[in-house]
Design a protein around this motif. Structure first.
Motif, short mmCIF file in Angstrom:
data_model
loop_
_atom_site.label_atom_id
_atom_site.label_comp_id
_atom_site.label_asym_id
_atom_site.label_seq_id
_atom_site.Cartn_x
_atom_site.Cartn_y
_atom_site.Cartn_z
N THR A 158 -23.21 10.21 37.11
CA THR A 158 -22.19 10.38 36.08
C THR A 158 -20.82 10.12 36.68
OG1 THR A 158 -23.54 12.05 34.99
CG2 THR A 158 -21.23 12.00 34.42
N LEU A 159 -20.03 9.37 35.96
CA LEU A 159 -18.68 9.03 36.40
C LEU A 159 -17.70 9.66 35.41
CD1 LEU A 159 -16.94 7.32 38.36
CD2 LEU A 159 -17.11 5.49 36.69
N THR A 160 -16.83 10.55 35.90
CA THR A 160 -15.81 11.17 35.06
C THR A 160 -14.47 10.54 35.38
OG1 THR A 160 -17.04 13.23 35.01
CG2 THR A 160 -14.74 13.34 34.39
N VAL A 161 -13.78 10.09 34.35
CA VAL A 161 -12.54 9.34 34.51
C VAL A 161 -11.44 10.03 33.72
CG1 VAL A 161 -11.43 7.12 34.19
CG2 VAL A 161 -13.87 7.21 34.66
N ARG A 162 -10.31 10.28 34.36
CA ARG A 162 -9.13 10.82 33.66
C ARG A 162 -8.09 9.71 33.63
NH1 ARG A 162 -4.44 13.06 35.14
NH2 ARG A 162 -5.02 13.13 37.30
N LEU A 163 -7.70 9.32 32.43
CA LEU A 163 -6.77 8.21 32.25
C LEU A 163 -5.39 8.72 31.86
CD1 LEU A 163 -9.11 5.95 30.14
CD2 LEU A 163 -8.56 5.65 32.55
N LYS A 164 -4.41 7.86 32.00
CA LYS A 164 -3.06 8.19 31.54
C LYS A 164 -3.06 8.24 30.02
CE LYS A 164 -1.41 3.46 31.23
NZ LYS A 164 -1.01 3.36 29.85
N LYS A 165 -1.94 8.65 29.45
CA LYS A 165 -1.85 8.71 27.99
C LYS A 165 -1.99 7.30 27.42
CE LYS A 165 1.04 12.75 27.41
NZ LYS A 165 2.27 13.29 26.85
N LEU A 166 -2.85 7.17 26.43
CA LEU A 166 -3.04 5.89 25.76
C LEU A 166 -2.12 5.89 24.54
CD1 LEU A 166 -6.92 5.78 26.03
CD2 LEU A 166 -5.25 4.72 27.54
N LEU A 167 -1.04 5.12 24.61
CA LEU A 167 0.00 5.19 23.59
C LEU A 167 -0.14 4.15 22.50
CD1 LEU A 167 3.04 5.82 25.94
CD2 LEU A 167 1.71 7.49 24.65
N GLN A 168 -0.97 3.14 22.71
CA GLN A 168 -1.10 2.07 21.74
C GLN A 168 -2.43 2.19 21.00
OE1 GLN A 168 -1.01 -1.76 23.55
NE2 GLN A 168 -0.82 -2.85 21.63
N PRO A 169 -2.42 2.19 19.66
CA PRO A 169 -3.69 2.27 18.94
C PRO A 169 -4.47 0.97 19.06
CG PRO A 169 -1.90 2.04 17.39
CD PRO A 169 -1.28 2.17 18.76
N GLY A 170 -5.78 1.07 19.04
CA GLY A 170 -6.63 -0.12 19.11
C GLY A 170 -7.83 0.12 20.00
N PHE A 171 -8.47 -0.97 20.43
CA PHE A 171 -9.66 -0.91 21.26
C PHE A 171 -9.31 -1.22 22.71
CE2 PHE A 171 -11.14 -2.04 17.02
CZ PHE A 171 -12.11 -1.08 16.82
N TYR A 172 -9.60 -0.29 23.60
CA TYR A 172 -9.41 -0.46 25.03
C TYR A 172 -10.77 -0.75 25.66
CZ TYR A 172 -4.74 1.64 24.81
OH TYR A 172 -3.42 1.92 24.53
N GLN A 173 -10.78 -1.62 26.66
CA GLN A 173 -12.03 -1.92 27.38
C GLN A 173 -11.91 -1.33 28.77
OE1 GLN A 173 -12.51 -6.14 27.36
NE2 GLN A 173 -12.50 -6.27 25.13
N PHE A 174 -12.90 -0.53 29.15
CA PHE A 174 -12.95 0.03 30.50
C PHE A 174 -14.00 -0.75 31.25
CE2 PHE A 174 -14.41 3.18 33.65
CZ PHE A 174 -13.21 3.38 34.29
N MET A 175 -13.58 -1.46 32.33
CA MET A 175 -14.46 -2.40 33.02
C MET A 175 -14.48 -2.15 34.51
SD MET A 175 -13.37 -5.88 31.02
CE MET A 175 -14.83 -6.79 31.46
N ASN A 176 -15.58 -2.54 35.12
CA ASN A 176 -15.69 -2.63 36.57
C ASN A 176 -15.79 -4.11 36.89
OD1 ASN A 176 -16.38 -2.77 39.23
ND2 ASN A 176 -17.96 -1.21 39.13
N GLN A 177 -14.73 -4.69 37.37
CA GLN A 177 -14.59 -6.11 37.61
C GLN A 177 -14.91 -6.89 36.34
OE1 GLN A 177 -16.97 -6.33 41.09
NE2 GLN A 177 -15.50 -5.09 42.22
N SER A 178 -16.11 -7.45 36.17
CA SER A 178 -16.40 -8.24 34.98
C SER A 178 -17.37 -7.54 34.03
CB SER A 178 -16.99 -9.59 35.39
OG SER A 178 -18.21 -9.39 36.07
#
Length: 185
Positions: free
Chosen positions: A72-92
């Motif tokens: 299991t990978l737990t990720v804490r991200l910065k505030k996401l200020l723009q609405p829409g679809f974000y892609q979380f990727m490992n290289q490709s």
């Protein structure tokens, strides 16, 4: 709806996350293969801007962090200020898709009363005297132009110039009469 449906159908068991703009976000990705749990990760925003984020233990930004436990990978991200679809990727490889929606309070179309509005201005440090309230929407373009460019004073200046010219003519006429009377005597 069509785009989201296509993503949902083609997801093949991948987890999707949904957040509200401005919230602190953290992701827990279960069953991440070992090959994908190392290296640099990137978060691609809806407008295509890529932000690289590294695992914990390495030089990572203070706003983002990782904690790795088993598969299991737990990720804490910065505030996401723009609405829409974000892609979380490992290289490709796309690990997950993050949906960021606007706050429901922002689309509340009900009118606010004056007391609440005054409280709102005070909360954000805006003086009530700096706010212009319009009675009719037709006044909006004129009011916006006045706030940008100022009030046009040329009409007032023309009236003042005409009044001064009339005053000068009256004074000149009276002084001519006095001169003629003084000259005739």
């Amino acid at each position: 709806l069509m785009y989201r449906s296509a993503i949902y159908v083609s997801s093949r068991g991948k987890t999707h996350f949904s957040f509200t703009t401005g919230d602190e976000s953290s992701l827990t990705l279960p069953n991440v293969p070992i090959a994908l749990r190392s290296g640099m990760y990137k978060l691609i925003s809806p407008d295509g801007v890529e932000e690289f984020v590294s695992q914990s233990g390495r030089n990572e930004p203070a706003s983002s962090g990782f904690k790795q436990t088993g598969a299991t990978l737990t990720v804490r991200l910065k505030k996401l200020l723009q609405p829409g679809f974000y892609q979380f990727m490992n290289q490709s490889e796309l690990l997950t898709l993050i949906v960021v929606n606007t706050d429901k309070k922002e689309s509340d179309g009900r009118k606010i009363n004056e007391e609440q509005l005054t409280g709102f201005w005070e909360h954000y440090g805006i003086e009530a005297s700096k706010v212009t309230m319009l009675e009719q929407i037709e006044e909006a373009p004129k009011t916006v132009m006045e706030s940008r460019l100022g009030v046009e004073l040329w009409k007032h200046c023309i009236v003042l110039a005409l009044l001064l010219a009339l005053l000068e003519m009256l004074i000149a006429r009276d002084s001519r009469k006095e001169m003629q009377q003084a000259f005739n005597q």
